[in-house]
Enzyme design. Structure first.
Site: not given
Ligand code: NAP
Ligand code: F7E
Length: 328
Positions: A10, A65, A86, A89, A131, A133, A154, A158, A184
């Site tokens: 949350i 978790m 949600l 890591q 995801t 990913e 990761y 997932k 997103h």
């Molecule tokens: P986020 O901002 O990184 O938030 C992750 C949340 O998980 C935080 O509240 C974090 O708590 C909590 N958490 C991490 N490890 C935990 C543990 N061991 N026990 C309990 N809580 C823990 O991620 P998000 O972008 O909101 O994404 C939400 C979910 O959707 C995640 O599962 C992510 O993998 C998945 N997802 C995200 C995207 C995206 O593009 N954003 C796309 C596809 C799937 P703290 O605040 O304490 O760190």
């Molecule tokens: O990287 C490139 C990097 O870390 C996007 C998470 O929410 O979405 C996220 O994962 C791209 C990659 O997101 C930097 O190599 C270049 O190709 O923003 P990112 P991600 O890896 O796509 C998926 C759907 C999830 O589920 C995950 O939880 O950008 N890139 N330069 C970089 N990325 C980062 N972080 N930092 C750089 O400096």
């Protein structure tokens, strides 16, 4: 009847938007938070400040978790009607440095939570945050029936969580949904993900507080949408009449380079003057291109992404510029 929802994660980007959405729909919202040495609730504190009445329906509980007992106790105490898993890591690059922890929190954490629900004998709907990913090396467009090929610890963790969710749906007749969401973002996005890293740097460079932005792979293509819209999709999946797997995305691919260009241009700057490269931001295995086929969600749930990468970059830059002004 007031519906009770439990949200793990949350305090994260999606968790905070989802809590707002559910509170606005009249839910009692319970959130799992993990203990840290300093308060880590910057994304959810404003909810109660903006609407103290809704804030009375928001309850936070310590848990983790990686601690199954805390999940069992929480589920039994709250008896939620809906659980949104949600917590994770969620950083792909970090998962190469902490593969075992990532597996414990993201993969085993999911089965811990499913078991907590199953053993409590609850009529409870479950949402798993899967995801894009998981598609990894499989070329786009990627939809519900595309083959998986994860490219990081990761993505692999997932993928386990996705399949165990599907398995609990089939084995125990649980209403267990897997939402496969493409990237997103939002002004609440974690600061080490590339979009937010770029928009914060743009705001700081425009204000004269920073003079370069160091990035890794600029060629990667992602399907970037707006997180606030995606949590509505999660909720709709749990209101659907059957538990299924759904993809959410915009259907449009944008490179990191293009996202940079749009963000810098929005404040009248040429990105090429500021962006430099460092291998340290590259991954051992990269995911080259993720672009959703979101047609099932559009046809079955009536959900469609409205904000695409260009508008998203602009709204995130505006928010980071505004935040700097407020800070000063
Ligand atoms: P986020 O901002 O990184 O938030 C992750 C949340 O998980 C935080 O509240 C974090 O708590 C909590 N958490 C991490 N490890 C935990 C543990 N061991 N026990 C309990 N809580 C823990 O991620 P998000 O972008 O909101 O994404 C939400 C979910 O959707 C995640 O599962 C992510 O993998 C998945 N997802 C995200 C995207 C995206 O593009 N954003 C796309 C596809 C799937 P703290 O605040 O304490 O760190
Ligand atoms: O990287 C490139 C990097 O870390 C996007 C998470 O929410 O979405 C996220 O994962 C791209 C990659 O997101 C930097 O190599 C270049 O190709 O923003 P990112 P991600 O890896 O796509 C998926 C759907 C999830 O589920 C995950 O939880 O950008 N890139 N330069 C970089 N990325 C980062 N972080 N930092 C750089 O400096």
């Amino acid at each position: 009847m007031t519906k009770r929802a439990l949200i793990t994660g949350i305090t994260g980007q999606d968790g905070s938007y989802l809590a707002e959405l559910l509170l606005s729909k009249g839910y009692e919202v319970h959130g799992l938070v993990r203990r840290s040495s300093s308060f880590n609730r910057g994304r959810i504190d404003p909810i109660s400040e903006a609407d103290p009445e809704a804030g009375k329906r928001l309850h936070l509980h310590y848990g983790d978790m990686t601690d199954g007992v805390s999940l069992v106790n929480l589920v039994r105490t709250i008896e939620p009607h809906e659980v949104y898993n949600l917590a994770a890591q969620s950083h792909v690059k970090v998962s190469f440095e902490m593969p075992e922890y990532t597996a414990s929190a993201d993969a085993i954490g999911t089965v811990r939570l499913l078991e907590a629900i199953r053993s409590a004998n609850l009529e409870c709907r479950f949402y798993q945050a899967s995801t894009s990913e998981m598609f990894g090396a499989t070329p786009p467009p990627q939809g519900e029936s595309t083959a998986f090929y994860p490219r990081s610890p990761y993505g692999a963790a997932k993928l386990y969580a996705h399949w165990v969710t599907v398995n609990y749906r089939e084995a125990y007749d649980m209403f267990a949904v897997s939402g496969i969401l493409f990237n997103h973002e939002s002004p609440r996005r974690g600061e080490t993900f590339v979009t937010r890293k770029i928009t914060m740097a743009v705001a700081r460079i425009a204000a004269g507080l920073q003079d370069e932005l160091v990035l890794g792979n600029l060629d990667a293509v992602r399907d970037w949408g707006y997180a606030k819209e995606y949590v509505e999709g999660m909720w709709r999946m749990l209101q659907h009449d059957a538990p299924e797997t759904f993809v959410l995305g915009t259907g449009v691919g944008t490179s990191v380079r293009e996202f940079c260009q749009t963000s810098f241009e929005h404040v009248g700057l040429d990105w090429q003057k500021y962006v430099t490269h460092d291998d340290r931001y590259e991954r051992p295995t990269e995911v080259d291109a993720l672009i959703a086929d979101p047609s099932k969600s559009r046809d079955v749930l009536g959900w469609e992404a409205k904000t695409h990468a260009t508008d998203l970059a602009r709204l995130m830059v505006d928010a980071d510029v505004e935040a700097l002004v407020t800070e000063r």
